[in-house]
Design a protein around this motif. Structure first.
Motif, PDB file in Angstrom:
ATOM      1  N   THR A 661       0.824  -1.213   0.000  1.00 53.07           N
ATOM      2  CA  THR A 661       0.000   0.000   0.000  1.00 53.07           C
ATOM      3  C   THR A 661       0.856   1.259   0.000  1.00 53.07           C
ATOM      4  O   THR A 661       0.328   2.358  -0.124  1.00 53.07           O
ATOM      5  N   LEU A 662       2.161   1.098   0.151  1.00 52.62           N
ATOM      6  CA  LEU A 662       3.064   2.245   0.223  1.00 52.62           C
ATOM      7  C   LEU A 662       3.582   2.625  -1.160  1.00 52.62           C
ATOM      8  O   LEU A 662       3.660   1.777  -2.050  1.00 52.62           O
ATOM      9  N   PRO A 663       3.957   3.882  -1.363  1.00 51.07           N
ATOM     10  CA  PRO A 663       4.595   4.276  -2.622  1.00 51.07           C
ATOM     11  C   PRO A 663       5.851   3.437  -2.860  1.00 51.07           C
ATOM     12  O   PRO A 663       6.564   3.077  -1.912  1.00 51.07           O
ATOM     13  N   GLU A 664       6.141   3.133  -4.129  1.00 49.73           N
ATOM     14  CA  GLU A 664       7.242   2.228  -4.455  1.00 49.73           C
ATOM     15  C   GLU A 664       8.573   2.686  -3.871  1.00 49.73           C
ATOM     16  O   GLU A 664       9.385   1.860  -3.435  1.00 49.73           O
ATOM     17  N   GLY A 665       8.815   3.990  -3.854  1.00 51.55           N
ATOM     18  CA  GLY A 665      10.087   4.502  -3.364  1.00 51.55           C
ATOM     19  C   GLY A 665      10.308   4.299  -1.881  1.00 51.55           C
ATOM     20  O   GLY A 665      11.411   4.551  -1.377  1.00 51.55           O
ATOM     21  N   GLU A 666       9.281   3.862  -1.154  1.00 49.06           N
ATOM     22  CA  GLU A 666       9.398   3.641   0.283  1.00 49.06           C
ATOM     23  C   GLU A 666       9.335   2.162   0.649  1.00 49.06           C
ATOM     24  O   GLU A 666       9.365   1.810   1.829  1.00 49.06           O
ATOM     25  N   ARG A 667       9.276   1.296  -0.353  1.00 48.62           N
ATOM     26  CA  ARG A 667       9.144  -0.133  -0.076  1.00 48.62           C
ATOM     27  C   ARG A 667      10.526  -0.779   0.055  1.00 48.62           C
ATOM     28  O   ARG A 667      11.022  -1.435  -0.866  1.00 48.62           O
ATOM     29  N   PHE A 668      11.144  -0.608   1.207  1.00 52.69           N
ATOM     30  CA  PHE A 668      12.396  -1.310   1.474  1.00 52.69           C
ATOM     31  C   PHE A 668      12.633  -1.359   2.973  1.00 52.69           C
ATOM     32  O   PHE A 668      12.318  -0.426   3.706  1.00 52.69           O
ATOM     33  N   THR A 669      13.178  -2.486   3.409  1.00 54.76           N
ATOM     34  CA  THR A 669      13.533  -2.661   4.817  1.00 54.76           C
ATOM     35  C   THR A 669      14.963  -3.155   4.979  1.00 54.76           C
ATOM     36  O   THR A 669      15.427  -3.353   6.098  1.00 54.76           O
TER      37      THR A 669
END
Length: 764
Positions: A661-669
């Motif tokens: 559900t998050l913008p692609e640029g924020e999908r990382f851990t």
């Protein structure tokens, strides 16, 4: 009578031959059959040909060395498996003087791990079963040694070749295993006393052939700028790497030099090929033809091969991840249409593994984070080691690193009275023995960045004494150390729960007994009353509740061998029950590297994760079948990406992955080799998705400890409204404090995150 004797003798001979075929290694060995090392140890008499891996050097009886430097060239140890160290499985092999230049480990330490075939006398050596007086010794690929008949003249060395002729258009030299002479070049990089790179300053105009080559020559005595001519044997050689490097890594074309002649000194080095200007690296494909076509313009793995050994330059490269093992991952420039994080990282996507990533080999003390940029041209030579192409940088001319602003990140939502916050946090091998400064950083991040979640699913909690082999898997002191530090810093008094694993049965560092567990704030949530499960008991869902609390999901299923078992716990929040299942799936260990010899890479570890995901999905489906409105949250380090098969199997009609559900640029851990990627997830029952808000708090993965990172993973969170299916998106008014925090938080600029993350159907 004589005729009868002859017939009887022939019949007996036939029987003996048949038996000998059925039991080939009983009695004395024969040179006609290739033996394993174990067979040579068990049948250590006669002569025989043995095939196995070089694993080390014998210093004396049962006194073995497995790492360089080695004391002499007189022997090596063979084993059936690369990396073997068990003395009972090792065969010491004598090296005669005729073979020492190629097979002696003092001279050739980099042949450890290579497969060899040796013929000789099977007899005691260093008082244990061994092989002496070898009459033939070759590498298993046929190179080296003396494969010809005794006295057979060696073919003359090939002359008149340029380096680009030897390199050819491909990953393997057309002159492999041939002697070459008078190969000219300028020394561009010296690698210790035994190796150097040289490059021809005159290019052939063909960008698909490298103009440089790696040269192995002990005690060469050269410096950069020396002009030389080299005579020697062309090889394809795997340089430094992990224990499985011979099965996974690309080889470097090299000349194993017999003679190096210095022609001149102080010669100007060839100008570097500027990446992003003179040559444009592929940005989508690593390989799409299984090496069948050499296509540097399309395949990243071919692009870097075409520059093997050459001087290259990168103008003001941007750092895309923290320095690790002395390597700094960078890109030459951004590419239109690709996904980047606000902090300066590049995102791994289903479409691309980002072949334009480059690795600057500097040193382990160099401090760099994503978003930093070098102020000028970085130069070096292209090499390969540990499953990746590397740039061996020119340290003397390395430009200044311009540090980017460190963007502090906070949860996008504040704690609200009627909304439940749940976090997943891998705290990287945490125990009561963990350094106090790290404990303090984790506690601070939970209080300030995560804003004290109601429930925290912790991953990689070790037992009380960490990796000490005490025999106890209890972690009560580990949890308490973190709880006490949170309280000391002004946070809530958390409670904890877990189920200790059976000792050394759940993978991870030996003696550490990592597991998943929970912290929860008893002022906000309660652990529902039920018997606590054991390490081997399986939890079930009956009469609207878990039968064990907490309880492990099918812990004795063989698919969980040597990995963590899921831990289910049932909590009560404002009279609503929620079942949380914490996980730590098996790692990606054993998968082929992206830039390895096998294309496309084989993902062996994925099979187990798919099976675990299916089992969990079945467990959740069983809960929903009995109660369609049951609130289930599945979280943890799942060791795979949001678009991967294991995550798809886990969702499968039951769960929504809130990361998506998050913008692609924020999908990382997590950041691995410069690729920012999602390994940690939170999934919720489908009926909760439209009432949930998600966030990943990027405070660790892009940074080093010097920047304040508390772990190697970023935490991920959700905020839930448990109102049994009535849609209610989060309000966007917020408090003045949170508005100020979001204004100062650069990663949220350019979009309204709360609107993006509210409800799976509204996500973009």
């Amino acid at each position: 009578m004589g005729h009868l004797k002859r017939k009887t003798f022939s019949w007996l001979t036939a029987v003996i031959l048949l038996v000998s075929y059925a039991i080939p290694f009983s009695g004395k060995a024969s040179t006609e059959t290739i033996m394993t090392v174990q067979q040579a140890i068990e049948n250590n008499s006669g002569t025989g040909t043995v095939e196995g891996y070089i694993v080390g050097h014998a210093k004396g009886t049962n006194s073995y060395g497995f790492e360089a430097p080695f004391g002499d060239d007189y022997n090596f140890l063979m084993a059936d498996t690369a990396g073997e160290t068990d003395p009972a499985k090792l065969l010491p092999v004598q090296i005669k003087s005729t073979y020492r230049s190629e097979f002696g480990l003092k001279t050739n330490p980099d042949i450890v791990g290579k497969k060899v075939r040796v013929t000789g006398s099977l007899e005691a050596y260093f008082t244990v079963p061994g092989l002496k007086s070898p009459t033939a010794m070759q590498f298993a690929d046929g190179s080296g040694g003396t494969p010809g008949e005794p006295g057979e003249p060696k073919p003359p060395a090939v002359t008149g070749l340029k380096i680009h002729d030897i390199q050819g258009e491909g990953h393997v030299s057309p002159y492999k295993d041939q002697q070459v002479a008078q190969v000219a070049g300028i020394v561009t990089k010296v690698e210790g006393n035994s190796a150097f790179f040289m490059q021809d300053p005159e290019e052939d105009g063909n960008p698909d052939t490298s103009e440089a080559i790696y040269v192995y020559k002990k005690n060469h005595g050269l410096t950069e700028g020396d002009q030389v001519e080299v005579d020697g044997l062309v090889k394809e050689w795997v340089l430094d790497g992990y224990s499985e490097k011979l099965q996974t890594d690309l080889a470097m074309t090299e000349i194993n030099a017999a003679e190096v002649t210095k022609i001149a000194s102080g010669v100007e080095l060839p100008a570097p090929v500027v990446i992003g200007k003179d040559r444009i690296p592929p940005t989508q494909v690593i390989d799409n033809d299984q090496f069948s076509v050499f296509d540097p313009s399309e395949d990243g793995i071919d692009f870097y091969e075409s520059l093997e050994g050459m001087r290259i330059g990168v103008e003001s490269p941007q750092v895309i991840g923290p320095q690790k093992y002395g390597e700094v991952p960078v890109i030459a420039n951004k590419v239109e249409g690709k996904v980047y994080s606000p902090q300066g990282g590049i995102l791994l996507t289903e479409e691309s593994s980002n072949p334009e990533r480059m690795f600057l080999l500097i040193d382990r003390d160099f401090v760099a984070k994503a978003g930093d940029r070098f102020n000028g041209m970085v130069t070096g030579v292209v090499s390969y080691s540990f499953s990746n192409f590397k740039i061996l940088v020119d340290q003397e001319t390395l430009p200044e690193l311009i540090e980017s602003e460190l963007i502090e990140d906070y949860a996008a939502f504040d704690q609200k009275e009627h909304k439940l916050t749940i976090a997943s946090y891998n705290i990287e091998n945490f125990s009561a023995e963990t350094d106090q400064s790290k404990t303090a950083r984790i506690a601070e991040s939970i209080i300030n960045n995560l804003k004290t979640p109601d429930i925290i699913g912790l991953v990689e909690v070790q037992d009380n004494d960490g990796q000490t082999g005490s025999g106890s898997a209890d972690a009560s002191q580990s949890y308490q150390a973190l709880i006490d530090e949170i309280l000391a810093q002004g946070g809530p008094a958390y409670s904890w729960t877990d189920i200790a694993p059976e000792y050394n049965q759940d993978g991870g560092a030996p003696g550490g007994n990592i597991r998943v567990g929970y912290l929860y704030n008893p002022e906000r949530v309660q652990l529902k009353e039920a018997p606590k499960g054991t390490a081997t008991e399986a939890v079930a869902y009956e009469n609207g509740d878990l039968t064990l609390n907490p309880g492990r999901v099918d812990p004795q299923n063989p698919i969980f061998e040597d990995t963590r078992k899921p831990l289910a716990a049932e909590f009560v929040f404002k009279a609503h029950e929620v079942i949380v299942i914490a996980n730590h799936f098996n790692s990606k260990g054993g998968d082929d590297p992206l830039f390895g010899v096998t294309q496309p890479p084989v993902l062996e570890s994925e099979v187990q994760r798919i099976e675990i995901a299916r089992l969990l999905n079945d467990f959740v489906a069983g809960i929903h079948a009995k109660d369609p409105k049951a609130n289930v949250v599945v979280l943890g380090d799942l060791n795979d990406f949001e678009f991967s098969k294991p995550i798809e199997a886990l969702e499968n009609g039951q769960l929504t992955n809130m990361v998506e559900t998050l913008p692609e640029g924020e999908r990382f851990t997590y950041n691995y080799q410069g690729n920012s990627q999602v390994l940690d997830h939170i999934l919720v029952s489908n009926h909760l998705a439209d009432q949930a808000e998600a966030d990943i708090i990027n405070i660790n993965s892009l940074y080093m400890e010097e920047h304040g990172r508390a772990s190697d993973h970023d935490p991920v969170m959700v905020q839930l409204h448990l109102n049994n299916g009535q849609r209610q998106c989060p309000d966007t008014s917020g408090s003045k404090g949170s508005e100020k925090q979001n204004e100062d938080n650069g990663r949220h600029l350019g979009h309204e995150k709360k609107a993006k993350a509210c409800g799976y159907d509204k996500a973009s």
